[in-house]
Design an enzyme around this catalytic site. Structure first.
Site, PDB file in Angstrom:
ATOM      1  N   ASN A 103      -4.380   6.776  -3.215  1.00  0.00           N
ATOM      2  CA  ASN A 103      -4.165   8.131  -3.745  1.00  0.00           C
ATOM      3  C   ASN A 103      -4.933   8.423  -5.035  1.00  0.00           C
ATOM      4  O   ASN A 103      -5.251   9.577  -5.315  1.00  0.00           O
ATOM      5  CB  ASN A 103      -2.667   8.416  -3.928  1.00  0.00           C
ATOM      6  CG  ASN A 103      -1.975   7.427  -4.827  1.00  0.00           C
ATOM      7  OD1 ASN A 103      -2.455   6.315  -5.047  1.00  0.00           O
ATOM      8  ND2 ASN A 103      -0.821   7.811  -5.353  1.00  0.00           N
TER       9      ASN A 103
ATOM     10  N   LYS B 199      -9.081  -5.638  -4.221  1.00  0.00           N
ATOM     11  CA  LYS B 199      -8.900  -5.164  -2.845  1.00  0.00           C
ATOM     12  C   LYS B 199      -8.495  -3.696  -2.872  1.00  0.00           C
ATOM     13  O   LYS B 199      -7.431  -3.342  -3.358  1.00  0.00           O
ATOM     14  CB  LYS B 199      -7.825  -5.954  -2.106  1.00  0.00           C
ATOM     15  CG  LYS B 199      -7.604  -5.454  -0.675  1.00  0.00           C
ATOM     16  CD  LYS B 199      -6.303  -5.940  -0.089  1.00  0.00           C
ATOM     17  CE  LYS B 199      -6.062  -5.377   1.320  1.00  0.00           C
ATOM     18  NZ  LYS B 199      -5.956  -3.892   1.323  1.00  0.00           N
TER      19      LYS B 199
ATOM     20  N   GLY C 135       1.319   0.412  -5.158  1.00  0.00           N
ATOM     21  CA  GLY C 135       1.488   0.750  -3.753  1.00  0.00           C
ATOM     22  C   GLY C 135       2.940   0.963  -3.404  1.00  0.00           C
ATOM     23  O   GLY C 135       3.752   1.357  -4.246  1.00  0.00           O
ATOM     24  N   SER C 136       3.262   0.675  -2.164  1.00  0.00           N
ATOM     25  CA  SER C 136       4.595   0.935  -1.644  1.00  0.00           C
ATOM     26  C   SER C 136       5.574  -0.172  -2.035  1.00  0.00           C
ATOM     27  O   SER C 136       5.176  -1.268  -2.428  1.00  0.00           O
ATOM     28  CB  SER C 136       4.542   1.043  -0.117  1.00  0.00           C
ATOM     29  OG  SER C 136       4.213  -0.221   0.453  1.00  0.00           O
TER      30      SER C 136
ATOM     31  N   GLU D 259       3.471  -1.466  -9.716  1.00  0.00           N
ATOM     32  CA  GLU D 259       3.747  -0.035  -9.885  1.00  0.00           C
ATOM     33  C   GLU D 259       3.943   0.519  -8.491  1.00  0.00           C
ATOM     34  O   GLU D 259       2.994   0.661  -7.721  1.00  0.00           O
ATOM     35  CB  GLU D 259       2.590   0.653 -10.620  1.00  0.00           C
ATOM     36  CG  GLU D 259       2.969   2.040 -11.133  1.00  0.00           C
ATOM     37  CD  GLU D 259       2.611   3.156 -10.175  1.00  0.00           C
ATOM     38  OE1 GLU D 259       3.522   3.570  -9.417  1.00  0.00           O
ATOM     39  OE2 GLU D 259       1.472   3.604 -10.173  1.00  0.00           O
ATOM     40  N   LEU D 260       5.205   0.839  -8.158  1.00  0.00           N
ATOM     41  CA  LEU D 260       5.559   1.171  -6.787  1.00  0.00           C
ATOM     42  C   LEU D 260       5.947   2.648  -6.687  1.00  0.00           C
ATOM     43  O   LEU D 260       5.453   3.473  -7.439  1.00  0.00           O
ATOM     44  CB  LEU D 260       6.678   0.239  -6.316  1.00  0.00           C
ATOM     45  CG  LEU D 260       6.384  -1.256  -6.530  1.00  0.00           C
ATOM     46  CD1 LEU D 260       7.558  -2.114  -6.102  1.00  0.00           C
ATOM     47  CD2 LEU D 260       5.109  -1.679  -5.814  1.00  0.00           C
TER      48      LEU D 260
ATOM     49  N   CYS E  32       2.797   8.928  -7.311  1.00  0.00           N
ATOM     50  CA  CYS E  32       4.056   8.215  -7.502  1.00  0.00           C
ATOM     51  C   CYS E  32       4.903   8.851  -8.593  1.00  0.00           C
ATOM     52  O   CYS E  32       6.128   8.893  -8.498  1.00  0.00           O
ATOM     53  CB  CYS E  32       3.781   6.753  -7.841  1.00  0.00           C
ATOM     54  SG  CYS E  32       3.005   5.820  -6.511  1.00  0.00           S
TER      55      CYS E  32
ATOM     56  N   GLU F 190      11.399   8.794  -1.173  1.00  0.00           N
ATOM     57  CA  GLU F 190      10.254   9.409  -1.828  1.00  0.00           C
ATOM     58  C   GLU F 190       9.536  10.285  -0.811  1.00  0.00           C
ATOM     59  O   GLU F 190       9.096   9.800   0.231  1.00  0.00           O
ATOM     60  CB  GLU F 190       9.297   8.338  -2.352  1.00  0.00           C
ATOM     61  CG  GLU F 190       8.049   8.923  -3.007  1.00  0.00           C
ATOM     62  CD  GLU F 190       7.112   7.855  -3.528  1.00  0.00           C
ATOM     63  OE1 GLU F 190       6.389   8.129  -4.499  1.00  0.00           O
ATOM     64  OE2 GLU F 190       7.101   6.745  -2.959  1.00  0.00           O
TER      65      GLU F 190
END
Length: 444
Positions: free
Chosen positions: A132, A155, A207-208, A229-230, A263, A348
């Site tokens: 994102n 990655k 990410g998730s 950081e989710l 997020c 979310e």
């Protein structure tokens, strides 16, 4: 696996071969070989490279922004702003690295002599980045850690291979030595092996929840530090105002950032009952009118959001929206009639759909705001400074923004609590995550 699918058409416009096991191993080898650069060079030299890297982002802003638009559908102006923020981050650490990494003298009270804490690199780090914000997320991770002298294996998300390759070229052009920053088109299984490699000293993932839990589990087995950081379902709490139109404008901006795919975008709007009806009316009108018209990152993302919205309506919520979903395009909308008992209230929603909750008073608003598994960011709007301070202290989140949105900065720490992850990026705290804080105690 690594392919660019234009979200406006659904057409696959570019593919990149997934790395072989040998190529992944070579990436870690290169990063490990470059660790001498981080240990023997000076902070000033590394800061100069970061400044050059920031300059290159500005010089290539148009190309980077176009790549982001092509890969995940972000509105062009927002993509250009993302690159501008990257420039600020690289320049920020170029300006402050020497200050942040200077020796820290300690007052010795246990005996004679002196003591100092010296910050030094830990070695190879693995970064796992999302789709994102394909350039900004890299900057948050890369800038402070390259300033320290760590080396990075990166990655990217599989749908952003073009941006990944372009960024790697900029790091090389800035003058970073081979191995200081290595992009690798790896699979999840290969990444598990990278985490297990004893030469890799830490992992940072944005990410998730699912990805964060998987990475943290592997890292924990191998005693590796992680920064996560989710997801987030940030509350936007409206307690009082003397300008409801301005608050509504801020609410719309907070929800539509990156077409709602951020997020830390405001997702749950908690409004005291005296303002609730007027807020919903104005907010719905402005949100649906201000929708960017941009697609979500993929048709799959739109399908996921549709399932969540349909489930909320099936539970009794009301959807206020105009237009119809097609492909990756999803119309902006507002869900009302929700309570914290609804399943959607604990999820979310990644897209231009907002949830609005009425609150009886300040205590009820704080209860609703905190009744979530997430704890990334939050927003509080009130005309009472004492109330603002009180509510900001009570909200369970890593960040609280009072009477403003879009107020993030390179100098401000970013991160959350609860299922939104742990650790901090940006600011001084962001450079402290992956360093050896070595005590040097001299007695005689």
């Amino acid at each position: 696996m690594y392919a660019v699918t234009d979200p406006t058409t659904g057409e696959v416009v570019e593919t990149c071969p997934t790395a072989t096991d040998a190529e992944v191993a070579a990436a870690v080898d290169a990063a490990h070989a470059a660790t001498d650069w981080g240990r023997t060079g000076t902070v000033a030299d590394r800061a100069a490279l970061l400044r050059r890297l920031g300059d290159l982002h500005e010089q290539h802003r148009d190309a980077l922004a176009a790549s982001i638009v092509r890969e995940m559908g972000k509105p062009l102006a927002e993509a250009a702003d993302e690159i501008g923020f990257c420039t600020e981050i690289y320049h920020y650490y170029a300006d402050h690295a020497e200050e942040f990494l200077a020796d820290e003298p300690l007052a010795v009270t246990s005996g004679p002599g002196t003591a100092v804490v010296r910050r030094s690199p830990v070695g190879v780090l693995l970064g796992i980045m999302p789709w994102n914000f394909p350039a900004y997320q890299v900057a948050r991770f890369a800038a402070p850690n390259l300033a320290v002298g760590n080396t990075l294996v990166l990655k990217h998300a599989p749908q952003c291979p073009g941006t990944a390759a372009l960024l790697e070229r900029l790091f090389a052009e800035a003058g970073f030595p081979p191995g200081a920053y290595v992009n690798v088109y790896a699979t999840n299984e290969q990444i598990a092996d990278v985490i297990a490699d004893p030469r890799v000293r830490g992992v940072s993932l944005t990410g998730s929840e699912r990805a964060g839990a998987a990475v943290a589990e592997i890292a924990g087995r191998h005693l590796k530090k992680v920064v996560l950081e989710l997801g987030g379902s940030d509350p936007f709490v409206v307690l009082s105002t003397d300008d409801l139109d301005a608050v509504v404008a801020a609410a719309v901006a907070a929800r539509l950032d990156n077409t709602g795919q951020a997020c830390n975008a405001a997702k749950r709007f908690v409004v005291v009952e005296g303002l609730y009806d007027a807020f919903v009316e104005k907010f719905t009108a402005r949100l649906t009118a201000a929708a960017t018209g941009a697609p979500l990152a993929s048709a799959g993302a739109a399908e996921t959001l549709a399932r969540q919205v349909d489930a909320a309506v099936a539970e009794g919520a009301t959807l206020h929206s105009v237009g119809e979903r097609h492909g990756a395009f999803f119309p902006a909308g507002v869900l009302t009639g929700l309570t914290t008992r609804h399943a959607a209230a604990r999820q979310e929603l990644f897209g231009p759909v907002a949830m609005v909750f009425p609150a009886a008073d300040e205590d009820d608003a704080v209860r609703i705001a905190n009744d979530t598994p997430y704890g990334l960011g939050s927003y509080v709007f009130t005309t009472d400074p004492a109330q603002a301070a009180r509510v900001a202290d009570r909200i369970e989140a890593g960040m609280v923004f009072v009477n403003g949105v879009g107020a993030e900065g390179a100098e401000l720490p970013f991160g959350g609590v609860k299922r939104s992850g742990f650790g901090r990026e940006l600011g001084r705290l962001g450079i402290e995550e992956f360093v050896n804080k070595k005590l040097i105690r001299t007695v005689g």
